[in-house]
Design an enzyme around this catalytic site. Structure first.
Site, PDB file in Angstrom:
ATOM      1  N   ASP A 215       9.408   2.984  -0.803  1.00  0.00           N
ATOM      2  CA  ASP A 215       8.379   3.682  -0.035  1.00  0.00           C
ATOM      3  C   ASP A 215       8.674   3.408   1.447  1.00  0.00           C
ATOM      4  O   ASP A 215       8.333   2.345   1.957  1.00  0.00           O
ATOM      5  CB  ASP A 215       6.988   3.188  -0.436  1.00  0.00           C
TER       6      ASP A 215
ATOM      7  N   TYR B 272       0.866  -1.188   0.000  1.00  0.00           N
ATOM      8  CA  TYR B 272       0.000   0.000   0.000  1.00  0.00           C
ATOM      9  C   TYR B 272       0.892   1.224   0.000  1.00  0.00           C
ATOM     10  O   TYR B 272       1.854   1.300   0.769  1.00  0.00           O
ATOM     11  CB  TYR B 272      -0.890  -0.002   1.239  1.00  0.00           C
TER      12      TYR B 272
ATOM     13  N   LYS C 244       4.770   9.745   8.221  1.00  0.00           N
ATOM     14  CA  LYS C 244       4.597   9.222   9.589  1.00  0.00           C
ATOM     15  C   LYS C 244       5.606   9.795  10.597  1.00  0.00           C
ATOM     16  O   LYS C 244       5.490  10.943  10.985  1.00  0.00           O
ATOM     17  CB  LYS C 244       4.643   7.686   9.527  1.00  0.00           C
TER      18      LYS C 244
END
Ligand code: KE4
Length: 422
Positions: free
Chosen positions: A233, A138, A261
């Site tokens: 990623d 994802y 994050k």
């Protein structure tokens, strides 16, 4: 008033991000009111030891005093100017210092925005349209990446979202994680048409799946052979596996990296960065356009810088590893005592218990997990005051704030919860 019922009248599903709705585990989501250290507290004052950690960002623990002070101090000076600040320069220099492959970095406001921008840049730089992603990974919800995605998309069994024109999705080619031949075949079938490969260097959105047998090194090689851009990623793994993310941990260098994050210390920040030659293709230096009203937001820069400053302190990662290993060992002992051989994947301070006896090293093995059994386990743990991700296909995170006592309570609850569901 039932907050969830009320919220569902005003917000789709009563949540601002689908995975929070407890859709795959059932029951009503916990409405959180405050947090401190390893704990979150719901609106009724019930406390939970938290392993969601806001899906990764809270590596220091919640409401770290120094981070809060940095935000408060900056708030008094101004929250957003829409102009360059020394704060964003300071954070950019820190990221460049910590990430071996990053010469330049652009701040944005979410991981999705970071990935969307990096993909556009890779396409613009290579003048190719196709991209390769891995089933179950994802990378946020931008159109190109909502094809066979993980995390909430997988949780709700909607890995490819309506609303993405098939004409668009056809440029997204799907490979299998840990299967380098599936990547080589796509390059063979799409000669000189593939702009980039994007990968989570440790998959954290189909549960935790680790790279095996030189998978990352092989990706590097196949991208070089095909003059394609390799994008790591690192929205989850960045600053999680080490201060230099997975690329430092595994010593494999991508051409571009996406971050998020932890970088924002709990405030909205994403970033993409990499080789100067590629990054200078971004507007206003180069032709690839990307922009953002709140990019480099002063509050977020202050929170992010203080967070990185603290995780760069001597011994931070070894102490976090020690805490994490203590917890993982406690879990392993429980499984042994109960005669259960479920697969538990972990690396440093992120882990995932798969409700399957099979070794999970790919998407196809991850989805064999018994999600109904996970749902029961989730609620048993919640009942015992332990907050886990409300989905089998997510990671759990340990923070620097988790105390030995909280880890012991978690290990005990883990034993009792497994016993209760099996
Ligand atoms: P955001 O747009 O949610 O900040 O980042 C998207 C993203 C990009 N790349 C990776 C590897 C990610 O894990 C994410 C977001 N992670 C999910 C949970 N695994 C966010 C939780 C949610 O969607 O609410």
């Amino acid at each position: 008033m039932n907050l969830f019922e009320e919220s569902k009248k005003y917000i789709p599903g009563g949540v601002n991000s689908p995975v929070r709705a407890f859709g795959s585990v059932g029951g009503e989501p916990v409405f959180v009111q405050k947090s401190k250290g390893a704990k979150i507290y719901d609106v009724n004052g019930k406390e939970y030891i938290d392993y969601v950690c806001s899906w990764g960002p809270m590596i220091l623990g919640h409401t770290d005093d120094d981070v809060v002070n940095s935000i408060c101090e900056q708030a008094k000076l101004g929250s957003s100017f829409g102009a360059p600040t020394e704060l964003e320069l300071r954070l950019a220099k820190k990221v460049v210092e910590l990430f071996p492959s990053i010469d330049m970095v652009r701040m944005v406001s979410s991981g999705t925005e970071a990935v969307m921008s990096a993909i556009r840049l890779a396409r613009g730089f290579t003048k190719r349209d196709k991209i390769i992603k891995f089933e179950g990974c994802y990378h946020g919800h931008s159109d190109s990446l909502l094809v066979k995605a993980g995390s909430g998309a997988l949780t709700f069994n909607q890995p490819s979202s309506p609303g993405v024109p098939s004409d668009f999705a056809k440029y997204t080619l799907i490979a299998q994680y840990n299967d380098i031949d599936s990547v080589k075949n796509l390059f063979k079938e799409n000669k000189n048409e593939i702009a980039c490969v994007i990968v989570e260097p440790v998959a954290g959105n189909m549960g935790v799946v680790l790279p095996e047998d030189n998978f990352l090194e092989d990706l590097r090689k196949v991208c070089d052979e095909n003059e394609a851009i390799l994008i790591f990623d690192e929205v989850i793994t960045g600053f999680r596996l080490s201060e230099g993310g997975a690329q430092k941990y595994f010593n494999v260098m991508p051409d571009l990296t996406t971050l998020g994050k932890i970088l924002g210390g709990g405030l909205p920040v994403g970033a993409y960065g990499g080789k100067r030659e590629i990054m200078e293709y971004v507007s206003p230096v180069g032709p690839v356009y990307q922009a953002g009203t709140l990019s480099g937001n002063p509050l977020a820069m202050a929170a992010g810088f203080k967070t990185l400053d603290k995780l760069c302190a001597d011994g931070f990662y070894s102490a976090l590893r020690e805490k994490s290993e203590y917890l993982w060992k406690g879990f392993a002992k429980n499984l042994e005592k109960l005669g259960i051989n479920f697969c538990f994947n972990k690396i440093e301070s992120m882990g995932c218990l798969f409700f399957t006896n099979e070794k999970v090293n790919s998407f196809s093995t991850a989805v064999k997990s018994d999600t109904k059994l996970y749902a029961k386990f989730f609620h048993e743990m919640l009942k015992r005051g332990i907050n886990l991700a409300p989905s089998q296909f997510e990671a759990m995170f340990v923070s620097a704030a988790h105390t030995d006592n909280e880890l012991d309570i978690t290990i005990k609850a883990h034993f009792e919860s497994l016993k209760a569901v099996l």
